[in-house]
Design a protein around this motif. Sequence first.
Motif, PDB file in Angstrom:
ATOM      1  N   GLU A  22       0.835  -1.193   0.000  1.00  0.00           N
ATOM      2  CA  GLU A  22       0.000   0.000   0.000  1.00  0.00           C
ATOM      3  C   GLU A  22       0.873   1.248   0.000  1.00  0.00           C
ATOM      4  O   GLU A  22       1.876   1.315   0.702  1.00  0.00           O
ATOM      5  N   TRP A  23       0.482   2.230  -0.777  1.00  0.00           N
ATOM      6  CA  TRP A  23       1.189   3.503  -0.844  1.00  0.00           C
ATOM      7  C   TRP A  23       0.295   4.564  -0.243  1.00  0.00           C
ATOM      8  O   TRP A  23      -0.925   4.502  -0.351  1.00  0.00           O
ATOM      9  N   SER A  24       0.908   5.547   0.370  1.00  0.00           N
ATOM     10  CA  SER A  24       0.128   6.650   0.923  1.00  0.00           C
ATOM     11  C   SER A  24       0.923   7.940   0.865  1.00  0.00           C
ATOM     12  O   SER A  24       2.150   7.932   0.875  1.00  0.00           O
ATOM     13  N   ASN A  25       0.215   9.033   0.824  1.00  0.00           N
ATOM     14  CA  ASN A  25       0.815  10.361   0.823  1.00  0.00           C
ATOM     15  C   ASN A  25       1.082  10.731   2.275  1.00  0.00           C
ATOM     16  O   ASN A  25       0.154  10.909   3.050  1.00  0.00           O
ATOM     17  N   LEU A  26       2.339  10.826   2.643  1.00  0.00           N
ATOM     18  CA  LEU A  26       2.684  11.157   4.017  1.00  0.00           C
ATOM     19  C   LEU A  26       2.710  12.664   4.245  1.00  0.00           C
ATOM     20  O   LEU A  26       2.336  13.139   5.307  1.00  0.00           O
ATOM     21  N   TRP A  27       3.206  13.421   3.255  1.00  0.00           N
ATOM     22  CA  TRP A  27       3.338  14.869   3.387  1.00  0.00           C
ATOM     23  C   TRP A  27       3.647  15.440   2.016  1.00  0.00           C
ATOM     24  O   TRP A  27       4.366  14.821   1.238  1.00  0.00           O
TER      25      TRP A  27
END
Length: 134
Positions: free
Chosen positions: A117-122
């Motif tokens: 899973e990929w996510s936008n951290l900042w």
Amino acid sequence: MPHTAALVVSLVASASALSAPTSAPKAALYNAIDKFNAATAIDGTVPIDFGVKGGELDKKSRAPRNLFPDGFDAVSENVGTAAKGVMAAVDALAGEASLAANAADTWKTADSPLTGEWSNLWTTAADATFDSKS
């Protein structure tokens, strides 16, 4: 900007296999992001209504607006300072060895560091900024 590549590779998306801090600079980055999130939880975030009128896009170039540093500074001193801490951590991480150069070599294999899973951290990009209701 020297930290642009690190921002794209290290912050915008991180595969689960790469997300655990394994170096001091990476741990510092996660810590800085936590501080930024804590500051925005108290003081709020940059208000963005999508489109040119709402501030997502630059009025002249129509390019996505960069929220760093002016947008974050406008929220509060704490949010601006926390954002600067994240960017300093990104710059420090940019000096670390990266898997990015060879990341595609294992694409679609079970042991690929890109699997997960990929996510936008900042991000500093107004067009990639969403609230919890998005």
